[in-house]
Scaffold this motif. Structure first.
Motif, short mmCIF file in Angstrom:
data_model
loop_
_atom_site.label_atom_id
_atom_site.label_comp_id
_atom_site.label_asym_id
_atom_site.label_seq_id
_atom_site.Cartn_x
_atom_site.Cartn_y
_atom_site.Cartn_z
N SER A 28 0.86 -1.16 0.04
CA SER A 28 0.01 -0.04 0.10
C SER A 28 0.67 1.27 0.06
O SER A 28 0.59 2.05 -0.88
CB SER A 28 -0.76 -0.16 1.18
OG SER A 28 -1.76 1.35 1.28
N LEU A 29 1.80 1.37 0.78
CA LEU A 29 2.87 2.61 0.91
C LEU A 29 3.59 2.82 -0.15
O LEU A 29 3.80 3.87 -0.45
CB LEU A 29 3.66 2.38 2.34
CG LEU A 29 2.74 2.35 3.64
CD1 LEU A 29 3.57 2.22 4.87
CD2 LEU A 29 2.02 3.66 3.69
N GLU A 30 3.94 1.56 -0.85
CA GLU A 30 4.86 1.89 -2.17
C GLU A 30 4.17 2.58 -2.92
O GLU A 30 4.71 3.15 -4.02
CB GLU A 30 5.08 0.35 -2.58
CG GLU A 30 6.17 -0.10 -2.10
CD GLU A 30 6.32 -1.67 -2.44
OE1 GLU A 30 5.51 -2.17 -3.11
OE2 GLU A 30 6.97 -2.41 -1.85
N ARG A 31 2.79 2.66 -3.22
CA ARG A 31 2.01 3.46 -4.15
C ARG A 31 1.69 4.81 -3.62
O ARG A 31 0.82 5.80 -4.24
CB ARG A 31 0.60 2.78 -4.57
CG ARG A 31 0.83 1.33 -4.92
CD ARG A 31 1.55 1.23 -6.12
NE ARG A 31 0.96 2.28 -7.18
CZ ARG A 31 1.58 2.43 -8.29
NH1 ARG A 31 2.96 2.30 -8.33
NH2 ARG A 31 0.70 3.30 -9.10
N VAL A 69 2.10 10.79 4.67
CA VAL A 69 1.11 9.65 4.97
C VAL A 69 0.93 9.60 6.29
O VAL A 69 2.02 9.17 6.98
CB VAL A 69 1.49 8.17 4.21
CG1 VAL A 69 0.22 7.43 4.61
CG2 VAL A 69 1.58 8.51 2.59
N LEU A 70 -0.28 9.92 6.71
CA LEU A 70 -0.49 9.55 8.13
C LEU A 70 -0.94 8.14 8.36
O LEU A 70 -2.04 7.59 7.98
CB LEU A 70 -1.92 10.46 8.56
CG LEU A 70 -2.09 10.52 10.21
CD1 LEU A 70 -0.91 10.75 11.08
CD2 LEU A 70 -3.44 11.39 10.44
N SER A 99 10.11 2.25 7.29
CA SER A 99 11.07 2.43 6.01
C SER A 99 10.76 3.34 5.24
O SER A 99 11.41 3.54 4.18
CB SER A 99 11.32 0.93 5.45
OG SER A 99 10.00 0.48 5.13
N PHE A 100 9.40 3.82 5.17
CA PHE A 100 8.97 4.76 4.41
C PHE A 100 9.14 6.04 4.55
O PHE A 100 8.57 6.80 5.74
CB PHE A 100 7.62 4.65 3.90
CG PHE A 100 7.26 3.35 3.02
CD1 PHE A 100 7.28 3.38 1.50
CD2 PHE A 100 7.44 2.01 3.79
CE1 PHE A 100 7.03 2.19 0.95
CE2 PHE A 100 7.03 1.00 3.04
CZ PHE A 100 7.06 0.92 1.76
N ALA A 101 9.74 7.21 4.02
CA ALA A 101 10.43 8.43 4.41
C ALA A 101 9.10 9.30 4.85
O ALA A 101 9.26 10.15 5.64
CB ALA A 101 11.34 9.08 3.69
#
Length: 279
Positions: free
Chosen positions: A36-39, A46-47, A63-65
């Protein structure tokens, strides 16, 4: 097809994406959250509202900045969403309410980037393509929902096991679909159905038949929907064309209806027994 890199470039030049904060609810979503976060890399922030995950969810999110995590013990889906919108510190005017198993496609991101809402527009509905282990089904029972909205003008209410966004104003419909692709273990899904069925049964039993939708009236009969729903999925819903994925989905829907039927029957038998004890 517009690539994710091109989408990100559009956002950097003032696309509507910069006016939107995706909000993702999580609890032990390690099988889903990375996909999901990759998109969502093309959004500034993103909260993630987490309910106390004990698996690898928070490690993956970190791991997602562009992610920011707030934690709140779960009470209800409506409670989580209202907390996120009122106390989550969202800086943009618009929020995109997401489950951790939502996957935004290139087409959806392109449409969102080019969106130009009127001053009267308060929210937009999203429609879904339902996926089983990555395979998109021909059809789904999953309904369109209000998920993109001016978050200060929205309030969520609990409706059975679901939450519903309450808005006053113009609600549009986005044309591109979001993928729903939950890959949590079957045992987790089964446990969730038992909890959801308790909430749905309480809702159905609290209303007179005249206030129920046709499908909910059928559910209160208890013996109809456990076989009718999977049959519908395989025929009208064209599940037979989707192979084993279609069969899996049809069986899931049948099990969900059967668990609800058992909860309704349990309540009816318990009420009958209690009445006999008082007579």
């Amino acid at each position: 097809m517009t690539s994710a890199k091109e989408i990100s470039a559009m956002a950097g030049f003032g696309g509507f994406l910069q006016q939107v904060t995706p909000v993702v609810l999580t609890f032990n979503e390690a099988p889903n959250i990375s996909r999901s976060l990759e998109r969502l890399h093309c959004f500034d922030e993103v909260l993630v509202v987490d309910s106390g995950s004990t698996d690898e969810t928070l490690k993956i999110v970190a791991s997602f900045a562009n992610t920011r995590v707030v934690t709140r013990p779960f009470d209800s889906f409506a409670g989580q969403w209202n907390f996120a919108l009122r106390e989550g510190g969202i800086q943009t005017e618009w929020a995109l309410a997401m489950d951790a198993d939502y996957i935004l496609t290139d087409e959806f991101l392109a449409e969102l980037s080019a969106l130009g809402p009127s001053d009267n527009a308060v929210a937009y509905r999203l429609a879904f393509d339902y996926c089983i282990f990555g395979r998109k089904l021909s059809a789904t029972l999953y309904p369109p929902i209000i998920a993109l909205h001016r978050h200060k003008q929205v309030h969520y209410i609990q409706d059975g096991h679901c939450m519903r966004a309450q808005v006053v104003g113009t609600v549009g419909q986005l044309q591109s679909r979001v993928q729903h692709d939950d890959r949590k273990p079957l045992a987790r899904w089964l446990a969730s159905q038992a909890k959801y069925a308790d909430q749905e049964a309480a809702l159905l039993l609290s209303k007179p038949a005249s206030e129920l939708r046709i499908q909910d009236r059928l559910r209160t009969l208890m013996v109809i929907t456990p076989w009718l729903v999977p049959l519908y999925c395989m025929t009208v819903g064209r599940g037979a064309l989707d192979g084993w994925a279609g069969i899996y989905y049809a069986l899931q829907r049948g099990v969900a209806e059967a668990v609800l039927a058992l909860k309704l029957l349990e309540a009816r038998l318990a009420s009958r027994q209690e009445k006999q004890q008082h007579d």
